[in-house]
Design a protein around this motif. Structure first.
Motif, mmCIF file in Angstrom:
data_model
loop_
_atom_site.group_PDB
_atom_site.id
_atom_site.type_symbol
_atom_site.label_atom_id
_atom_site.label_comp_id
_atom_site.label_asym_id
_atom_site.label_seq_id
_atom_site.Cartn_x
_atom_site.Cartn_y
_atom_site.Cartn_z
ATOM 1 N N PRO A 136 0.812 -1.215 0.000
ATOM 2 C CA PRO A 136 0.000 0.000 0.000
ATOM 3 C C PRO A 136 0.852 1.275 0.000
ATOM 4 C CG PRO A 136 0.097 -0.889 2.223
ATOM 5 C CD PRO A 136 0.852 -1.848 1.336
ATOM 6 N N ARG A 146 -7.791 -3.150 1.587
ATOM 7 C CA ARG A 146 -8.356 -2.829 0.283
ATOM 8 C C ARG A 146 -7.354 -3.131 -0.835
ATOM 9 N NH1 ARG A 146 -9.437 3.037 0.022
ATOM 10 N NH2 ARG A 146 -7.568 3.090 1.324
ATOM 11 N N GLU A 174 -3.421 -2.683 5.277
ATOM 12 C CA GLU A 174 -4.824 -2.381 5.058
ATOM 13 C C GLU A 174 -5.396 -3.404 4.098
ATOM 14 O OE1 GLU A 174 -4.088 1.665 2.900
ATOM 15 O OE2 GLU A 174 -5.916 0.758 2.107
ATOM 16 N N SER A 190 -7.561 -2.211 -3.849
ATOM 17 C CA SER A 190 -7.431 -1.053 -4.731
ATOM 18 C C SER A 190 -6.322 -0.100 -4.302
ATOM 19 C CB SER A 190 -8.755 -0.295 -4.808
ATOM 20 O OG SER A 190 -9.131 0.158 -3.527
ATOM 21 N N SER A 191 -5.902 -0.180 -3.051
ATOM 22 C CA SER A 191 -4.875 0.737 -2.561
ATOM 23 C C SER A 191 -3.469 0.175 -2.699
ATOM 24 C CB SER A 191 -5.142 1.079 -1.097
ATOM 25 O OG SER A 191 -5.075 -0.084 -0.303
ATOM 26 N N HIS A 192 -3.343 -1.023 -3.291
ATOM 27 C CA HIS A 192 -2.053 -1.688 -3.392
ATOM 28 C C HIS A 192 -1.478 -1.645 -4.803
ATOM 29 C CE1 HIS A 192 -3.465 -3.330 0.403
ATOM 30 N NE2 HIS A 192 -2.273 -3.842 0.629
ATOM 31 N N THR A 193 -0.158 -1.643 -4.866
ATOM 32 C CA THR A 193 0.579 -1.906 -6.100
ATOM 33 C C THR A 193 0.977 -3.374 -6.069
ATOM 34 O OG1 THR A 193 1.431 0.350 -6.237
ATOM 35 C CG2 THR A 193 2.625 -1.356 -7.451
#
Length: 123
Positions: free
Chosen positions: A99, A107, A105, A109-112
């Motif tokens: 993240p 989610r 966290e 969507s917040s990760h690479t």
């Protein structure tokens, strides 16, 4: 440039073990959290585990708690996911991601993420 490369996937039988490796570059695993997610076709990416910038901050989903463990080797810029007592329902494409901050966290969507590695559990 942040990059993550997963390896170690394969075909195993139920009850067997497998260790996945996530090699990172462009950041330090002592500065940012690294998480493992998994995904099967047609379903959302699911958080499996995470290790924070502090090694003591480790989290697991209920479905893998007690069977999977995650750790990191700062000198090798690597995070591991050791999977034991594998079940057919663990079959998925496994991704490691960050993240880009120190705390875990959930989610996706917040990760690479990296490109993923396939784990298939079948008799």
């Amino acid at each position: 440039q942040v990059q993550l490369v997963e390896s170690g996937g394969g075909l195993v039988q139920p009850g067997e073990s497998l260790t996945l490796t996530c090699a990172v570059s462009g950041f330090s695993v002592d500065a940012f959290a690294v998480a493992w997610f998994r995904q099967i076709p047609g379903k959302e990416r699911e958080a499996v585990s995470c290790i924070g910038a502090r090694s003591s901050d480790v989290y697991y989903s209920d479905s893998v708690k007690g069977r999977f463990s995650t750790s990191k080797d700062s000198a090798k810029h690597t995070v591991y996911l050791r999977m034991s007592r594998l079940r057919e329902e663990d079959t998925a494409n496994y991704y490691c991601g960050t993240p880009l901050h120190k705390a875990c966290e959930g989610r996706a969507s917040s990760h690479t993420f990296g490109q993923g590695t396939q784990v298939t559990v079948s008799s």
